[in-house]
Scaffold this motif. Structure first.
Motif, PDB file in Angstrom:
ATOM      1  N   GLY A  37      49.565  49.849  38.466  1.00  0.00           N
ATOM      2  CA  GLY A  37      50.599  50.289  39.406  1.00  0.00           C
ATOM      3  C   GLY A  37      51.743  50.975  38.689  1.00  0.00           C
ATOM      4  O   GLY A  37      52.000  50.724  37.514  1.00  0.00           O
ATOM      5  N   ASN A  38      52.407  51.842  39.394  1.00  0.00           N
ATOM      6  CA  ASN A  38      53.557  52.554  38.836  1.00  0.00           C
ATOM      7  C   ASN A  38      54.711  52.471  39.836  1.00  0.00           C
ATOM      8  O   ASN A  38      55.042  53.434  40.516  1.00  0.00           O
ATOM      9  CB  ASN A  38      53.196  54.010  38.537  1.00  0.00           C
ATOM     10  N   ILE A  39      55.282  51.271  39.937  1.00  0.00           N
ATOM     11  CA  ILE A  39      56.339  51.010  40.908  1.00  0.00           C
ATOM     12  C   ILE A  39      57.701  51.193  40.257  1.00  0.00           C
ATOM     13  O   ILE A  39      57.982  50.603  39.209  1.00  0.00           O
ATOM     14  CB  ILE A  39      56.228  49.579  41.476  1.00  0.00           C
ATOM     15  N   SER A  40      58.528  52.005  40.867  1.00  0.00           N
ATOM     16  CA  SER A  40      59.891  52.190  40.361  1.00  0.00           C
ATOM     17  C   SER A  40      60.767  51.089  40.940  1.00  0.00           C
ATOM     18  O   SER A  40      61.021  51.046  42.148  1.00  0.00           O
ATOM     19  CB  SER A  40      60.414  53.574  40.780  1.00  0.00           C
ATOM     20  N   LEU A  41      61.199  50.184  40.077  1.00  0.00           N
ATOM     21  CA  LEU A  41      61.966  49.029  40.552  1.00  0.00           C
ATOM     22  C   LEU A  41      62.904  48.553  39.457  1.00  0.00           C
ATOM     23  O   LEU A  41      62.502  48.438  38.296  1.00  0.00           O
ATOM     24  CB  LEU A  41      61.010  47.894  40.946  1.00  0.00           C
ATOM     25  N   SER A  42      64.126  48.287  39.824  1.00  0.00           N
ATOM     26  CA  SER A  42      65.101  47.728  38.894  1.00  0.00           C
ATOM     27  C   SER A  42      65.826  46.591  39.605  1.00  0.00           C
ATOM     28  O   SER A  42      66.546  46.824  40.586  1.00  0.00           O
ATOM     29  CB  SER A  42      66.107  48.804  38.447  1.00  0.00           C
ATOM     30  N   VAL A  43      65.592  45.369  39.133  1.00  0.00           N
ATOM     31  CA  VAL A  43      66.139  44.181  39.783  1.00  0.00           C
ATOM     32  C   VAL A  43      67.431  43.751  39.108  1.00  0.00           C
ATOM     33  O   VAL A  43      67.470  43.561  37.881  1.00  0.00           O
ATOM     34  CB  VAL A  43      65.122  43.026  39.742  1.00  0.00           C
ATOM     35  N   ALA A  44      68.478  43.604  39.887  1.00  0.00           N
ATOM     36  CA  ALA A  44      69.755  43.103  39.367  1.00  0.00           C
ATOM     37  C   ALA A  44      69.640  41.597  39.174  1.00  0.00           C
ATOM     38  O   ALA A  44      69.272  40.868  40.101  1.00  0.00           O
ATOM     39  CB  ALA A  44      70.882  43.440  40.333  1.00  0.00           C
ATOM     40  N   TYR A 111      54.225  44.403  40.590  1.00  0.00           N
ATOM     41  CA  TYR A 111      52.880  44.848  40.953  1.00  0.00           C
ATOM     42  C   TYR A 111      51.848  43.768  40.653  1.00  0.00           C
ATOM     43  O   TYR A 111      50.917  43.533  41.441  1.00  0.00           O
ATOM     44  CB  TYR A 111      52.537  46.135  40.198  1.00  0.00           C
ATOM     45  N   LEU A 112      52.009  43.073  39.535  1.00  0.00           N
ATOM     46  CA  LEU A 112      51.110  41.971  39.203  1.00  0.00           C
ATOM     47  C   LEU A 112      51.237  40.849  40.226  1.00  0.00           C
ATOM     48  O   LEU A 112      50.238  40.322  40.723  1.00  0.00           O
ATOM     49  CB  LEU A 112      51.414  41.441  37.805  1.00  0.00           C
ATOM     50  N   LEU A 113      52.467  40.457  40.549  1.00  0.00           N
ATOM     51  CA  LEU A 113      52.686  39.368  41.489  1.00  0.00           C
ATOM     52  C   LEU A 113      52.105  39.686  42.864  1.00  0.00           C
ATOM     53  O   LEU A 113      51.562  38.805  43.534  1.00  0.00           O
ATOM     54  CB  LEU A 113      54.178  39.073  41.619  1.00  0.00           C
ATOM     55  N   ARG A 114      52.221  40.938  43.268  1.00  0.00           N
ATOM     56  CA  ARG A 114      51.751  41.336  44.595  1.00  0.00           C
ATOM     57  C   ARG A 114      50.233  41.525  44.652  1.00  0.00           C
ATOM     58  O   ARG A 114      49.575  41.057  45.572  1.00  0.00           O
ATOM     59  CB  ARG A 114      52.407  42.659  45.000  1.00  0.00           C
ATOM     60  N   THR A 115      49.693  42.243  43.674  1.00  0.00           N
ATOM     61  CA  THR A 115      48.300  42.683  43.752  1.00  0.00           C
ATOM     62  C   THR A 115      47.342  41.898  42.886  1.00  0.00           C
ATOM     63  O   THR A 115      46.144  41.820  43.186  1.00  0.00           O
ATOM     64  CB  THR A 115      48.199  44.163  43.337  1.00  0.00           C
ATOM     65  N   ILE A 117      47.028  42.851  39.650  1.00  0.00           N
ATOM     66  CA  ILE A 117      46.639  43.811  38.620  1.00  0.00           C
ATOM     67  C   ILE A 117      47.709  43.858  37.535  1.00  0.00           C
ATOM     68  O   ILE A 117      48.881  44.107  37.805  1.00  0.00           O
ATOM     69  CB  ILE A 117      46.444  45.220  39.218  1.00  0.00           C
ATOM     70  N   LYS A 118      47.271  43.640  36.283  1.00  0.00           N
ATOM     71  CA  LYS A 118      48.190  43.661  35.153  1.00  0.00           C
ATOM     72  C   LYS A 118      48.522  45.102  34.771  1.00  0.00           C
ATOM     73  O   LYS A 118      47.896  46.048  35.257  1.00  0.00           O
ATOM     74  CB  LYS A 118      47.572  42.930  33.963  1.00  0.00           C
ATOM     75  N   ARG A 119      49.458  45.255  33.871  1.00  0.00           N
ATOM     76  CA  ARG A 119      49.892  46.607  33.527  1.00  0.00           C
ATOM     77  C   ARG A 119      48.827  47.399  32.758  1.00  0.00           C
ATOM     78  O   ARG A 119      48.907  48.620  32.682  1.00  0.00           O
ATOM     79  CB  ARG A 119      51.195  46.585  32.729  1.00  0.00           C
ATOM     80  N   ASP A 120      47.823  46.681  32.191  1.00  0.00           N
ATOM     81  CA  ASP A 120      46.724  47.393  31.543  1.00  0.00           C
ATOM     82  C   ASP A 120      45.567  47.649  32.510  1.00  0.00           C
ATOM     83  O   ASP A 120      44.518  48.169  32.119  1.00  0.00           O
ATOM     84  CB  ASP A 120      46.220  46.627  30.318  1.00  0.00           C
ATOM     85  N   GLY A 121      45.765  47.292  33.788  1.00  0.00           N
ATOM     86  CA  GLY A 121      44.738  47.517  34.796  1.00  0.00           C
ATOM     87  C   GLY A 121      43.784  46.363  34.991  1.00  0.00           C
ATOM     88  O   GLY A 121      42.995  46.358  35.939  1.00  0.00           O
ATOM     89  N   ARG A 122      43.832  45.373  34.112  1.00  0.00           N
ATOM     90  CA  ARG A 122      42.928  44.235  34.220  1.00  0.00           C
ATOM     91  C   ARG A 122      43.307  43.384  35.435  1.00  0.00           C
ATOM     92  O   ARG A 122      44.478  43.106  35.676  1.00  0.00           O
ATOM     93  CB  ARG A 122      42.971  43.385  32.958  1.00  0.00           C
ATOM     94  N   TYR A 123      42.297  42.950  36.187  1.00  0.00           N
ATOM     95  CA  TYR A 123      42.521  42.099  37.355  1.00  0.00           C
ATOM     96  C   TYR A 123      42.658  40.651  36.918  1.00  0.00           C
ATOM     97  O   TYR A 123      41.880  40.162  36.079  1.00  0.00           O
ATOM     98  CB  TYR A 123      41.361  42.236  38.339  1.00  0.00           C
ATOM     99  N   SER A 124      43.652  39.967  37.469  1.00  0.00           N
ATOM    100  CA  SER A 124      43.851  38.554  37.144  1.00  0.00           C
ATOM    101  C   SER A 124      42.865  37.712  37.946  1.00  0.00           C
ATOM    102  O   SER A 124      42.749  37.892  39.161  1.00  0.00           O
ATOM    103  CB  SER A 124      45.283  38.126  37.480  1.00  0.00           C
ATOM    104  N   PRO A 125      42.136  36.817  37.296  1.00  0.00           N
ATOM    105  CA  PRO A 125      41.125  36.004  37.980  1.00  0.00           C
ATOM    106  C   PRO A 125      41.710  35.199  39.134  1.00  0.00           C
ATOM    107  O   PRO A 125      42.939  35.089  39.285  1.00  0.00           O
ATOM    108  CB  PRO A 125      40.613  35.089  36.862  1.00  0.00           C
ATOM    109  N   PRO A 126      40.840  34.619  39.962  1.00  0.00           N
ATOM    110  CA  PRO A 126      41.307  33.966  41.199  1.00  0.00           C
ATOM    111  C   PRO A 126      42.234  32.780  40.987  1.00  0.00           C
ATOM    112  O   PRO A 126      42.923  32.372  41.921  1.00  0.00           O
ATOM    113  CB  PRO A 126      39.996  33.521  41.868  1.00  0.00           C
ATOM    114  N   TRP A 127      42.277  32.202  39.766  1.00  0.00           N
ATOM    115  CA  TRP A 127      43.161  31.040  39.595  1.00  0.00           C
ATOM    116  C   TRP A 127      44.622  31.444  39.481  1.00  0.00           C
ATOM    117  O   TRP A 127      45.503  30.588  39.515  1.00  0.00           O
ATOM    118  CB  TRP A 127      42.743  30.206  38.393  1.00  0.00           C
ATOM    119  N   VAL A 129      47.907  32.742  41.174  1.00  0.00           N
ATOM    120  CA  VAL A 129      48.442  32.884  42.521  1.00  0.00           C
ATOM    121  C   VAL A 129      48.973  34.303  42.714  1.00  0.00           C
ATOM    122  O   VAL A 129      49.749  34.801  41.897  1.00  0.00           O
ATOM    123  CB  VAL A 129      49.577  31.869  42.773  1.00  0.00           C
ATOM    124  N   LYS A 130      48.523  34.962  43.785  1.00  0.00           N
ATOM    125  CA  LYS A 130      49.059  36.273  44.149  1.00  0.00           C
ATOM    126  C   LYS A 130      49.978  36.125  45.358  1.00  0.00           C
ATOM    127  O   LYS A 130      49.783  35.230  46.189  1.00  0.00           O
ATOM    128  CB  LYS A 130      47.935  37.261  44.485  1.00  0.00           C
TER     129      LYS A 130
END
Length: 405
Positions: A37-44, A111-115, A117-127, A129-130
């Motif tokens: 993902g390429n999400i433009s986000l800056s959290v205060a 993007y990882l928390l939502r989907t 998908i890690k920043r290298d594109g690898r999918y996080s296994p089902p264990w 929490v998304k």
């Protein structure tokens, strides 16, 4: 006829060849990759967000990522994972730029928390929490906490241990477990004043209570939670740290669920970890002191609206009635083994008891009311649970675990 058999045999061979090639590719490639993902986000990072993020992280992240040796979210082996999933280790999510997520952008974390998908594109296994439906502000709060000065997320140069998922996990990640789409619209939490709506948000979107408390992970519907099989009717087999299967409780307003529970009964069970019958909760269910009184009551209000399911779930509390004065029997009777394992190392490390509690009186005080010393501990207050004459042999047994290898 011979021509037909030849054609049929050739087609069957091609199908088997294709299936074999597909399965071989899964075995070789492992967990699939997707476009990052390429999400433009800056959290205060504000004090309010950090405080809120810590509460959510305590409920969702600490159990899997908190390492008792480092005292930080550096990850460890997930010992209660079903054996058919293989061996899995959680990741270092401290602020370390090399081994943790200190070098990740806010957008990559979101993007990882939502989907998944890690920043290298690898999918996080089902264990893992998304959180596809969590309110934006709560996502921002988690990120703010991970960026904070809290001791649990301070940079720790601890490398990750690589997981060894089975072929089953790899296969499921190719055909069943898929990334969630990143939301294309803002998500807001309901007004807490609407207790039913807010309770629904907490159990469906924030903490995923329905996932464990429905019939099975196999019939889980993450997109439409209420379509999940046996929604909140319990009976889902959950492996404990001690290897014993514990079936999740029925939380519907049925006589076999929480139909006879008062609101106060439910709040005490959820926040303190002691059921109305005086028994402590059994892992993998733990107390949730992170919930405020009003949040706990909102959850109760929503659960009372869930369609009742008559499902008398076996509760596996046979150890509670065990008789005998020896420490090991009491260790099982009061459910200590469920959280601390036979070895004493589980959610808490009892092999450190002589270091953490030098005197028997200090250990007894901790057992009786651990939350008074550490408010967010998962250990319930056992003052009104353990009989007075049982403390001495129980403490002696815990001391023996300090000598265990």
């Amino acid at each position: 006829m011979k021509l037909f058999l030849k054609i049929f045999g050739a087609l069957l061979f091609l199908i088997l060849l294709a299936v074999g090639g597909f399965l071989a590719d899964i075995q070789v490639t492992g967990i699939p990759r997707y476009k990052p993902g390429n999400i433009s986000l800056s959290v205060a990072v504000t004090p309010q967000r950090v405080a809120r993020g810590k509460i959510i992280a305590n409920m969702l992240c600490d159990e899997c990522h908190m390492n008792s040796q480092t005292g930080r979210l550096t990850g460890h082996r997930l010992t209660d994972l079903p054996p058919e999933f293989g061996v899995a280790y959680s990741r270092n999510i401290t602020r370390d730029s090399q081994y943790g997520i200190g070098g990740w952008t806010d957008g990559e974390i979101a993007y990882l928390l939502r989907t998944g998908i890690k920043r290298d594109g690898r999918y996080s296994p089902p264990w893992m929490v998304k959180l596809p439906r969590l309110a934006d502000e709560d996502i921002y709060s988690i990120i703010a906490y991970l960026r904070s000065d809290d001791s649990a997320v301070q940079a720790a140069p601890v490398p990750d241990s690589e997981s060894a998922p089975t072929f089953l996990v790899k296969f499921l990640c190719h055909v069943a477990f898929k990334p969630f789409p990143y939301p294309d619209h803002p998500i807001q939490a309901p007004d807490p004043a609407d207790k039913v709506a807010y309770g629904k948000y907490v159990v469906q979107d924030e903490v995923d209570c329905f996932a464990c408390h429905s019939a099975s992970f196999k019939t889980l519907d993450e997109v439409h939670p209420e379509k999940t099989g046996g929604y909140f009717g319990g009976g889902n087999p959950m492996p404990g740290l001690d290897g014993v299967i514990v079936y999740s409780a029925n939380l519907t307003p049925d006589s076999t669920g929480i139909g006879a529970w008062s609101e106060d009964d439910f709040v005490r069970t959820l926040r303190e970890g002691i059921r109305p019958d005086g028994r402590p909760l059994r892992y993998p269910m733990v107390r949730y002191p992170e919930f405020s009184d009003s949040e706990a009551r909102a959850i109760y209000a929503y659960l009372k609206t869930v369609p009742p399911l008559h499902n008398a779930v076996e509760r596996n509390f046979q150890d509670f009635g065990a008789q005998g004065a020896d420490g090991k029997t009491l260790y099982h009777k009061y459910g200590c083994v469920a959280c601390h394992n036979e070895s004493g190392v589980g959610l808490g490390d009892l092999t450190r008891s002589k270091v953490d509690f030098p005197s028997d009186s200090s250990l007894k005080a901790w057992i009786q009311n651990a939350p008074s010393f550490k408010p967010l501990t998962k250990m319930p207050p056992f003052k009104d649970v353990i009989e007075e004459q049982d403390y001495l042999p129980l403490i002696a047994y815990v001391r023996q675990l300090s000598h265990a290898p």
